[in-house]
Scaffold this active site. Structure first.
Site, PDB file in Angstrom:
ATOM      1  N   MET A 140      22.937  49.890  34.501  1.00 36.61           N
ATOM      2  CA  MET A 140      20.986  49.484  35.488  1.00 36.61           C
ATOM      3  C   MET A 140      20.897  50.489  36.506  1.00 36.61           C
ATOM      4  O   MET A 140      19.771  50.219  36.930  1.00 36.61           O
ATOM      5  CB  MET A 140      20.985  48.883  34.427  1.00 36.61           C
ATOM      6  CG  MET A 140      21.229  47.971  33.333  1.00 36.61           C
ATOM      7  SD  MET A 140      19.956  46.623  32.628  1.00 36.61           S
ATOM      8  CE  MET A 140      19.631  45.580  33.719  1.00 36.61           C
ATOM      9  N   TYR A 162      21.056  51.308  41.279  1.00 40.07           N
ATOM     10  CA  TYR A 162      20.893  50.571  41.832  1.00 40.07           C
ATOM     11  C   TYR A 162      22.452  50.698  42.420  1.00 40.07           C
ATOM     12  O   TYR A 162      22.976  49.135  42.315  1.00 40.07           O
ATOM     13  CB  TYR A 162      19.985  49.060  42.308  1.00 40.07           C
ATOM     14  CG  TYR A 162      19.752  48.637  43.337  1.00 40.07           C
ATOM     15  CD1 TYR A 162      18.679  49.484  43.711  1.00 40.07           C
ATOM     16  CD2 TYR A 162      19.741  47.811  43.882  1.00 40.07           C
ATOM     17  CE1 TYR A 162      17.831  49.384  45.161  1.00 40.07           C
ATOM     18  CE2 TYR A 162      19.173  47.469  45.217  1.00 40.07           C
ATOM     19  CZ  TYR A 162      18.548  48.180  45.862  1.00 40.07           C
ATOM     20  OH  TYR A 162      17.782  47.994  46.973  1.00 40.07           O
ATOM     21  N   HIS A 193      30.022  47.954  40.596  1.00 36.43           N
ATOM     22  CA  HIS A 193      29.979  49.073  39.557  1.00 36.43           C
ATOM     23  C   HIS A 193      30.592  50.649  40.197  1.00 36.43           C
ATOM     24  O   HIS A 193      31.613  50.425  39.390  1.00 36.43           O
ATOM     25  CB  HIS A 193      28.921  49.698  39.943  1.00 36.43           C
ATOM     26  CG  HIS A 193      26.911  49.191  39.384  1.00 36.43           C
ATOM     27  ND1 HIS A 193      26.490  48.823  40.684  1.00 36.43           N
ATOM     28  CD2 HIS A 193      27.060  48.947  38.213  1.00 36.43           C
ATOM     29  CE1 HIS A 193      25.635  47.899  39.916  1.00 36.43           C
ATOM     30  NE2 HIS A 193      25.805  47.674  38.194  1.00 36.43           N
ATOM     31  N   GLY A 253      32.154  44.692  33.769  1.00 38.83           N
ATOM     32  CA  GLY A 253      32.329  44.085  34.540  1.00 38.83           C
ATOM     33  C   GLY A 253      32.831  42.262  34.314  1.00 38.83           C
ATOM     34  O   GLY A 253      31.616  41.640  33.514  1.00 38.83           O
ATOM     35  N   GLN A 254      33.713  42.371  35.338  1.00 41.05           N
ATOM     36  CA  GLN A 254      33.958  40.026  34.696  1.00 41.05           C
ATOM     37  C   GLN A 254      32.748  39.115  35.138  1.00 41.05           C
ATOM     38  O   GLN A 254      32.253  38.594  33.898  1.00 41.05           O
ATOM     39  CB  GLN A 254      35.267  39.807  35.178  1.00 41.05           C
ATOM     40  CG  GLN A 254      35.378  38.160  34.371  1.00 41.05           C
ATOM     41  CD  GLN A 254      36.737  38.266  35.536  1.00 41.05           C
ATOM     42  OE1 GLN A 254      37.919  38.489  35.017  1.00 41.05           O
ATOM     43  NE2 GLN A 254      36.330  36.477  35.690  1.00 41.05           N
TER      44      GLN A 254
HETATM   45  P1  AMP Z   1      24.228  45.972  35.406  1.00 42.97           P
HETATM   46  O1  AMP Z   1      23.886  47.535  36.601  1.00 42.97           O
HETATM   47  O2  AMP Z   1      24.107  45.083  36.442  1.00 42.97           O
HETATM   48  O3  AMP Z   1      23.744  45.703  34.642  1.00 42.97           O
HETATM   49  O4  AMP Z   1      26.002  46.151  35.172  1.00 42.97           O
HETATM   50  C1  AMP Z   1      27.091  47.295  34.644  1.00 42.97           C
HETATM   51  C2  AMP Z   1      28.012  46.636  34.760  1.00 42.97           C
HETATM   52  O5  AMP Z   1      28.570  46.095  36.013  1.00 42.97           O
HETATM   53  C3  AMP Z   1      28.171  45.369  34.219  1.00 42.97           C
HETATM   54  O6  AMP Z   1      29.287  45.842  32.992  1.00 42.97           O
HETATM   55  C4  AMP Z   1      28.581  44.714  34.945  1.00 42.97           C
HETATM   56  O7  AMP Z   1      29.895  43.208  34.450  1.00 42.97           O
HETATM   57  C5  AMP Z   1      29.167  45.493  36.166  1.00 42.97           C
HETATM   58  N1  AMP Z   1      29.169  44.406  37.537  1.00 42.97           N
HETATM   59  C6  AMP Z   1      27.777  43.866  38.176  1.00 42.97           C
HETATM   60  N2  AMP Z   1      27.821  43.516  39.482  1.00 42.97           N
HETATM   61  C7  AMP Z   1      29.697  43.002  39.366  1.00 42.97           C
HETATM   62  C8  AMP Z   1      30.386  42.726  40.326  1.00 42.97           C
HETATM   63  N3  AMP Z   1      30.491  42.211  41.270  1.00 42.97           N
HETATM   64  N4  AMP Z   1      32.336  43.268  39.957  1.00 42.97           N
HETATM   65  C9  AMP Z   1      32.345  43.326  38.924  1.00 42.97           C
HETATM   66  N5  AMP Z   1      31.555  44.402  37.381  1.00 42.97           N
HETATM   67  C10 AMP Z   1      30.257  44.480  38.427  1.00 42.97           C
END
Ligand code: AMP
Length: 292
Positions: free
Chosen positions: A29, A31, A36, A146-147
């Site tokens: 998403m 940012y 990421h 991501g976990q």
């Molecule tokens: P988001 O942009 O927050 O929707 O996340 C996109 C992807 O990045 C998802 O698969 C999340 O699990 C992963 N992600 C977000 N934060 C972290 C983190 N701190 N460590 C590893 N992966 C992450």
């Protein structure tokens, strides 16, 4: 690096066969932060071409959640992707993903009602629907998650298996700040005192490691100890859940005798944060990728 805004253009950009293992995909998403970037590097290690999507998906936000204020900085994201050697960024406008009202959705009936699903009804249907769309638009052979969002990964994996997407899913470890706070785009909402309180999520998981290393195995006792620690460190935070789950079956764990998902979510004023660790019966951290 190509920046693509439309589904047609994305389909035309395919020079590899559909769902080729040589195409890796990281949905986000935006940012972007180091978490990421770690996913992008994992994709790069497993595929020749890396596609990153940047799309703040409105259908996974509930009424009163943070859709409008969700942080966005596309130019910075594109710079980071360029520096990582990403081949294609797919960043569609909302109308491209949802030209009509979203009346077709993908639902998972069980796991998505639990943990985060209890306070975010409709959230996982929004996630599954957009991920299914993105997988059909990008047609990767490998997709990396991501976990940090363990429940999301497990529910997506269930969908991929149930709907026969020919895609290998990978899960990369959570990237943390030096003091342990899990990186999240939402951390930008935290002012200094709240940022300090937010550490209570990570410290609860560290308490779990300590308790297991001391021999505590009973699920209820572990929960009570971790809850007490959380409440002491973050008296203003509202714990949404602190649960022990079997990462393969998602069943509640009564006694830790195998790698167990310790998952926590809390509301700190207007900010909702989640974190998790997979711990074995000795309290050693394991990766979700290896145990599920
Ligand atoms: P988001 O942009 O927050 O929707 O996340 C996109 C992807 O990045 C998802 O698969 C999340 O699990 C992963 N992600 C977000 N934060 C972290 C983190 N701190 N460590 C590893 N992966 C992450």
């Amino acid at each position: 690096m190509k920046l693509i805004r439309t589904v047609d253009e994305m389909h035309r950009a395919q020079h590899l066969p559909a769902f080729s293992p040589a195409r890796g995909f990281v949905p986000t998403m935006g940012y972007l932060h180091e978490g990421h970037l770690a996913l992008i590097r994992t994709a790069r290690r497993h595929a020749d071409e890396v596609v990153v999507s940047i799309f703040v998906n409105p259908t996974q936000f509930g009424a009163g959640e943070d859709l409008e204020r969700y942080p966005r900085d596309e130019n910075h994201d594109l710079d980071l992707c360029r520096a990582e050697g990403v081949d294609i960024v797919f960043a569609p406008p909302i109308e491209e993903m949802y030209p009509d009202p979203c009346e077709v959705t993908i639902q998972e009936a069980r796991w998505s009602r639990e943990l985060c699903g209890r306070s975010r009804s409709g959230h996982f249907a929004g996630v599954l629907t957009v991920v299914a769309k993105l997988l059909n638009i990008v047609q990767p052979g490998v997709a990396v998650f991501g976990q940090k969002d363990a429940q999301q990964f497990l529910v997506i994996r269930k969908m991929v298996q149930a709907l026969n997407f020919p895609i290998c899913l990978m899960v990369a470890p959570t990237v943390r700040e030096p003091d342990g706070l899990a990186m999240s785009s939402r951390n930008t909402y935290l002012d200094a005192p709240l940022r300090q309180d937010a550490l209570a999520l990570y410290l609860a998981l560290r308490d779990a490691q300590t308790a297991l290393a001391e021999g505590m195995r009973n699920g209820l006792e572990l929960q009570a100890r971790l809850r007490a620690g959380f409440a002491a460190r973050c008296p203003c935070g509202q714990l949404h859940y602190l649960e022990l789950r079997d990462p393969r079956t998602f069943r509640a764990v009564q006694k830790v005798d195998a790698p167990t998902l310790f998952a926590i979510a809390a509301q700190l004023q207007s900010v909702r944060l989640i974190d998790n660790m997979v711990l074995d019966e000795q309290g050693r951290e394991r990766s979700l990728q290896d145990v599920c």
